[in-house]
Design a protein around this motif. Structure first.
Motif, PDB file in Angstrom:
ATOM      1  N   GLN A  78      28.759  51.762  25.526  1.00 48.96           N
ATOM      2  CA  GLN A  78      27.407  51.226  24.569  1.00 48.96           C
ATOM      3  C   GLN A  78      26.862  50.012  25.386  1.00 48.96           C
ATOM      4  O   GLN A  78      25.788  50.013  25.491  1.00 48.96           O
ATOM      5  CB  GLN A  78      28.298  50.935  23.285  1.00 48.96           C
ATOM      6  CG  GLN A  78      28.607  52.264  22.497  1.00 48.96           C
ATOM      7  CD  GLN A  78      27.802  53.046  21.894  1.00 48.96           C
ATOM      8  OE1 GLN A  78      26.498  53.121  22.382  1.00 48.96           O
ATOM      9  NE2 GLN A  78      27.782  53.786  20.796  1.00 48.96           N
ATOM     10  N   SER A 127      20.187  55.470  27.096  1.00 50.56           N
ATOM     11  CA  SER A 127      20.917  55.795  26.053  1.00 50.56           C
ATOM     12  C   SER A 127      22.500  56.180  26.579  1.00 50.56           C
ATOM     13  O   SER A 127      22.629  55.993  27.728  1.00 50.56           O
ATOM     14  CB  SER A 127      20.450  57.103  25.554  1.00 50.56           C
ATOM     15  OG  SER A 127      21.001  58.170  26.521  1.00 50.56           O
ATOM     16  N   THR A 164      23.359  59.182  28.737  1.00 51.40           N
ATOM     17  CA  THR A 164      22.898  58.968  29.970  1.00 51.40           C
ATOM     18  C   THR A 164      23.527  57.996  30.850  1.00 51.40           C
ATOM     19  O   THR A 164      23.581  58.494  31.872  1.00 51.40           O
ATOM     20  CB  THR A 164      21.122  58.348  29.896  1.00 51.40           C
ATOM     21  OG1 THR A 164      20.414  59.425  29.051  1.00 51.40           O
ATOM     22  CG2 THR A 164      20.683  58.356  31.203  1.00 51.40           C
TER      23      THR A 164
END
Length: 170
Positions: free
Chosen positions: A26, A35, A38
């Protein structure tokens, strides 16, 4: 994977991983402006392609000195008697598996190899030299330089972000 298939996002992810590979996906995705899926997909592709060879913890020898001692780091030049491909390969095969050998480079011009070795102390270095260099009849010359201070150690590779612009570190 050819280098031309590495785009600016791949390079940014690689740069971030070189700075701190322990980041959670994250945080990595946020810093790379992609993201999380990705980020995961690209990192998986980079690992599978061998661009990311492995991830390790880099230890601080000064902080470990009370437990392990300061040790002895040496940069060692090795010149072989015979430099045929089979002789160079045989020397690498002989020295690379030794845990005291941290790095091994074939170099030119000058000596045939440069090694970075780390041992507990001078008697341990002597044992290493006898084991790796004296026992080999093909070693003509050994020249060791002993480190008195480590001013810099950085395993990161410099990456170019895009169009020749040097990357920046966080």
């Amino acid at each position: 994977m050819e280098q031309e298939f590495l785009d600016a996002t791949d390079l940014r992810l690689l740069e971030l991983l070189q700075d701190d590979a322990s980041r959670h996906n994250q945080a990595l995705a946020a810093l790379a402006h992609v993201s999380p899926p990705t980020s995961l997909r690209r990192i998986k592709r980079l690992r599978e392609a061998g661009v990311i060879e492995r991830e390790v913890a880099i230890l601080n020898p000064e902080r470990l000195a009370t437990v392990t001692g300061h040790g002895l780091t040496a940069l060692v030049e090795i010149t072989l008697e015979r430099q045929g491909a089979e002789h160079l390969d045989a020397f690498e095969t002989h020295v690379v598996p030794d845990p005291a050998v941290q790095q091994c480079y074939r170099v030119s011009p000058g000596p045939d190899f440069m090694l970075v070795v780390h041992t507990r102390d001078m008697p341990a270095y002597l044992a290493l030299a006898q084991r790796l260099f004296t026992a080999s009849a093909n070693v003509r010359n050994v020249k060791a330089f002993f480190s008195v201070k480590r001013a810099k150690f950085d395993p990161r590779l410099p990456l170019v972000a895009s169009a020749g612009t040097p990357s920046t570190h966080e």
